[in-house]
Design a protein around this motif. Structure first.
Motif, PDB file in Angstrom:
ATOM      1  N   GLN A   1      44.292  45.364  30.217  1.00  0.00           N
ATOM      2  CA  GLN A   1      43.870  44.999  31.577  1.00  0.00           C
ATOM      3  C   GLN A   1      42.393  44.650  31.542  1.00  0.00           C
ATOM      4  OE1 GLN A   1      45.282  46.175  35.152  1.00  0.00           O
ATOM      5  NE2 GLN A   1      47.128  45.518  34.113  1.00  0.00           N
ATOM      6  N   VAL A   2      41.954  43.964  32.584  1.00  0.00           N
ATOM      7  CA  VAL A   2      40.525  43.679  32.754  1.00  0.00           C
ATOM      8  C   VAL A   2      39.989  44.542  33.893  1.00  0.00           C
ATOM      9  CG1 VAL A   2      38.870  41.927  33.499  1.00  0.00           C
ATOM     10  CG2 VAL A   2      40.666  41.329  31.864  1.00  0.00           C
TER      11      VAL A   2
ATOM     12  N   GLU B   1      37.696  47.407  40.084  1.00  0.00           N
ATOM     13  CA  GLU B   1      39.042  47.854  39.746  1.00  0.00           C
ATOM     14  C   GLU B   1      39.614  46.866  38.743  1.00  0.00           C
ATOM     15  OE1 GLU B   1      42.103  47.485  42.707  1.00  0.00           O
ATOM     16  OE2 GLU B   1      41.119  45.788  43.676  1.00  0.00           O
ATOM     17  N   THR B   2      40.808  47.150  38.240  1.00  0.00           N
ATOM     18  CA  THR B   2      41.451  46.201  37.322  1.00  0.00           C
ATOM     19  C   THR B   2      42.339  45.263  38.132  1.00  0.00           C
ATOM     20  OG1 THR B   2      43.465  47.475  36.905  1.00  0.00           O
ATOM     21  CG2 THR B   2      41.535  48.025  35.565  1.00  0.00           C
ATOM     22  N   GLY B   3      43.033  44.375  37.422  1.00  0.00           N
ATOM     23  CA  GLY B   3      43.878  43.399  38.102  1.00  0.00           C
ATOM     24  C   GLY B   3      45.014  44.028  38.883  1.00  0.00           C
ATOM     25  N   ALA B   4      45.419  45.256  38.536  1.00  0.00           N
ATOM     26  CA  ALA B   4      46.588  45.847  39.200  1.00  0.00           C
ATOM     27  C   ALA B   4      46.485  47.355  39.389  1.00  0.00           C
ATOM     28  CB  ALA B   4      47.849  45.518  38.398  1.00  0.00           C
ATOM     29  N   ALA B   5      45.268  47.905  39.317  1.00  0.00           N
ATOM     30  CA  ALA B   5      45.147  49.359  39.487  1.00  0.00           C
ATOM     31  C   ALA B   5      43.705  49.724  39.806  1.00  0.00           C
ATOM     32  CB  ALA B   5      45.584  50.080  38.210  1.00  0.00           C
TER      33      ALA B   5
ATOM     34  N   MET C   1      44.482  36.416  36.746  1.00  0.00           N
ATOM     35  CA  MET C   1      45.425  36.067  35.670  1.00  0.00           C
ATOM     36  C   MET C   1      44.739  35.545  34.402  1.00  0.00           C
ATOM     37  SD  MET C   1      48.672  35.915  34.916  1.00  0.00           S
ATOM     38  CE  MET C   1      49.607  35.871  36.434  1.00  0.00           C
ATOM     39  N   LYS C   2      43.938  34.491  34.537  1.00  0.00           N
ATOM     40  CA  LYS C   2      43.379  33.843  33.347  1.00  0.00           C
ATOM     41  C   LYS C   2      42.414  34.781  32.615  1.00  0.00           C
ATOM     42  CE  LYS C   2      42.723  29.892  30.915  1.00  0.00           C
ATOM     43  NZ  LYS C   2      41.640  30.265  30.041  1.00  0.00           N
TER      44      LYS C   2
ATOM     45  N   ASP D   1      34.689  43.199  32.489  1.00  0.00           N
ATOM     46  CA  ASP D   1      34.286  41.827  32.788  1.00  0.00           C
ATOM     47  C   ASP D   1      33.290  41.829  33.948  1.00  0.00           C
ATOM     48  OD1 ASP D   1      34.142  39.175  33.624  1.00  0.00           O
ATOM     49  OD2 ASP D   1      36.279  38.789  33.336  1.00  0.00           O
ATOM     50  N   ASP D   2      32.021  41.503  33.640  1.00  0.00           N
ATOM     51  CA  ASP D   2      31.039  41.446  34.734  1.00  0.00           C
ATOM     52  C   ASP D   2      30.683  39.996  35.078  1.00  0.00           C
ATOM     53  OD1 ASP D   2      29.531  40.832  32.545  1.00  0.00           O
ATOM     54  OD2 ASP D   2      28.141  42.523  32.724  1.00  0.00           O
ATOM     55  N   GLN D   3      31.533  39.053  34.624  1.00  0.00           N
ATOM     56  CA  GLN D   3      31.293  37.630  34.903  1.00  0.00           C
ATOM     57  C   GLN D   3      32.252  37.075  35.956  1.00  0.00           C
ATOM     58  OE1 GLN D   3      28.664  35.968  33.396  1.00  0.00           O
ATOM     59  NE2 GLN D   3      28.252  38.069  32.733  1.00  0.00           N
ATOM     60  N   ASN D   4      33.544  37.381  35.811  1.00  0.00           N
ATOM     61  CA  ASN D   4      34.549  36.834  36.731  1.00  0.00           C
ATOM     62  C   ASN D   4      34.791  37.781  37.902  1.00  0.00           C
ATOM     63  OD1 ASN D   4      35.465  34.399  35.187  1.00  0.00           O
ATOM     64  ND2 ASN D   4      35.912  35.967  33.651  1.00  0.00           N
ATOM     65  N   SER D   5      35.345  37.211  38.994  1.00  0.00           N
ATOM     66  CA  SER D   5      35.738  38.032  40.143  1.00  0.00           C
ATOM     67  C   SER D   5      37.250  37.942  40.297  1.00  0.00           C
ATOM     68  CB  SER D   5      35.115  37.496  41.425  1.00  0.00           C
ATOM     69  OG  SER D   5      33.720  37.588  41.340  1.00  0.00           O
ATOM     70  N   ARG D   6      37.875  39.058  40.696  1.00  0.00           N
ATOM     71  CA  ARG D   6      39.320  39.001  40.910  1.00  0.00           C
ATOM     72  C   ARG D   6      39.665  38.614  42.340  1.00  0.00           C
ATOM     73  NH1 ARG D   6      40.682  43.178  44.011  1.00  0.00           N
ATOM     74  NH2 ARG D   6      42.873  42.658  43.971  1.00  0.00           N
ATOM     75  N   THR D   7      38.653  38.463  43.164  1.00  0.00           N
ATOM     76  CA  THR D   7      38.919  38.212  44.581  1.00  0.00           C
ATOM     77  C   THR D   7      37.658  37.714  45.264  1.00  0.00           C
ATOM     78  OG1 THR D   7      39.498  39.329  46.655  1.00  0.00           O
ATOM     79  CG2 THR D   7      38.386  40.664  45.021  1.00  0.00           C
ATOM     80  N   ALA D   8      37.855  37.020  46.400  1.00  0.00           N
ATOM     81  CA  ALA D   8      36.718  36.777  47.282  1.00  0.00           C
ATOM     82  C   ALA D   8      36.308  38.131  47.855  1.00  0.00           C
ATOM     83  CB  ALA D   8      37.130  35.830  48.408  1.00  0.00           C
TER      84      ALA D   8
END
Ligand code: PLP
Length: 345
Positions: free
Chosen positions: A214-215, A225-229, A200-201, A177-184
């Motif tokens: 995973q994303v 990185e992914t959402g949890a690794a 999450m979404k 995913d190069d569109q959304n960010s998982r964090t500031a």
């Protein structure tokens, strides 16, 4: 109603609870008020009472850790890299302007919880997952720009665990995913609930649309990185992974895998790299996720722009397996702990 017929030719394996769904019988808890931490207590795991105005409920002033304790074949219980996790929790607390627990108090509380539930630590391949959690307790719903640095609660939960990814060592499907960010961008290295809310979404959407596990977040086209690794590329005795910066969590497993790889004569390259470079690498290299829960899990497929890219032959690669085994052997007490990573409780 008749009970469904049960096959009698294979012995029934007891169903294992999902990762993190069962809590051990005791938890640790401490409070910060009047400029100091009180003496932590170990008590029966159960509901806690907090003010409905607690800062954490409104302004997400929370950070946590995730680490494991292992039962060795000799019955002893050993916590993996406790000092590193304590240091990361203090760093998270600093970034969120929460009271920093005393590192000795926090490490002691983790050990006391492990000791209190030692009978509940599963044998390998299970482990006791430990979840220290720090929350802002300032009772003020007008505190959007006021930190909860005067009131906080620290807890340590424990949970017997087995596999994190339901499929065990099945190669993962990862949505790029190069569109959304998982964090500031300044909070990526902070282990705070808001980062998981942000992931999450996109993760659920990728699961529904592409059956992705995973994303892999790649803000601006650069792999994070992914959402949890954390994410690693491997080929022969070479590893490429993003260099440490504030955009992603500095995984303790990442550090452990890189250390073991160097010990085994791998060359380790830490630098930013693009999605294009990753896809090129994936033609004949390996990709893997590292984390306390994931350990080191192979990636079989990368899904990008609606296209599936198989990573080499789509299976778990030999370097991934080799490094996973090297790490797991230390965690289970089967290989010498040369780096002093384990603390016996
Ligand atoms: C976002 C994220 N990245 C990376 C990791 C890996 O960190 P560690 O190896 O310290 O468990 C985790 C936690 O497991 C995580 O939640």
């Amino acid at each position: 109603m008749t009970a469904p017929a049960r096959s009698t030719d294979t012995p029934a394996t007891p169903a294992r609870p999902g990762f993190g769904t069962v809590l051990a019988s005791r938890m640790g808890i401490a409070h910060y008020a009047d400029g100091r931490w009180d003496t932590p207590v170990i008590k029966a795991t159960g509901p806690i009472e907090i003010s409905p105005a607690a800062h954490v409920l409104h302004y997400a002033s929370t950070c946590f850790e995730g680490l494991k304790a292992y039962r060795f074949a000799d019955g002893s219980i050993n916590v993996f890299r406790l000092d590193r996790h304590v240091a990361r929790m203090l760093q998270s607390a600093r970034h969120l302007v929460l009271p920093e627990p005393d590192p000795i108090l926090l490490a002691g509380l983790v050990r006391d919880v492990v000791d209190a539930v030692r009978a509940e630590v599963p044998e390998a391949p299970g482990a006791l997952y430990l979840r220290p959690l720090l929350m802002g307790m300032l009772p003020n719903i007008g505190a959007a720009a006021t930190p909860s640095n005067t009131d906080a609660m620290l807890m340590v939960l424990a949970s017997p665990v087995w596999d994190y990814f339901a499929g065990g060592m099945k190669p993962l499907r990862i949505y790029v995913d190069d569109q959304n960010s998982r964090t500031a961008s300044h909070l990526g290295m902070v282990k705070t609930g808001g980062n998981y809310a942000a992931a999450m979404k996109p993760t659920l959407d990728a699961r529904a649309k592409y059956q992705a596990d995973q994303v892999l977040f790649c803000a601006g086209g650069y792999v994070q990185e992914t959402g949890a690794a954390n994410f690693l590329l491997l080929r022969d005795k070479h590893i490429l992974t993003r260099s440490l910066d504030s955009s992603f969590l500095h995984g303790v497993t990442r550090d452990s895998v890189l250390t073991l790889a160097r010990d085994l004569g791998y060359s380790v390259e830490e630098r930013p790299f693009t999605v294009a470079e990753m896809l090129e690498w994936a033609r004949d290299g390996e990709a893997a996720l590292s984390g306390t829960a994931a350990v080191l899990t192979g990636v079989g497929t990368l899904i990008y722009n609606g296209q599936e890219h198989r990573v080499a032959d789509g299976g778990v690669g030999p370097q991934t397996l080799r490094l996973r085994e090297a790490l797991v052997a230390i965690q289970r007490g089967e290989s010498p702990d040369r780096h002093g990573w384990l603390q016996r409780v």
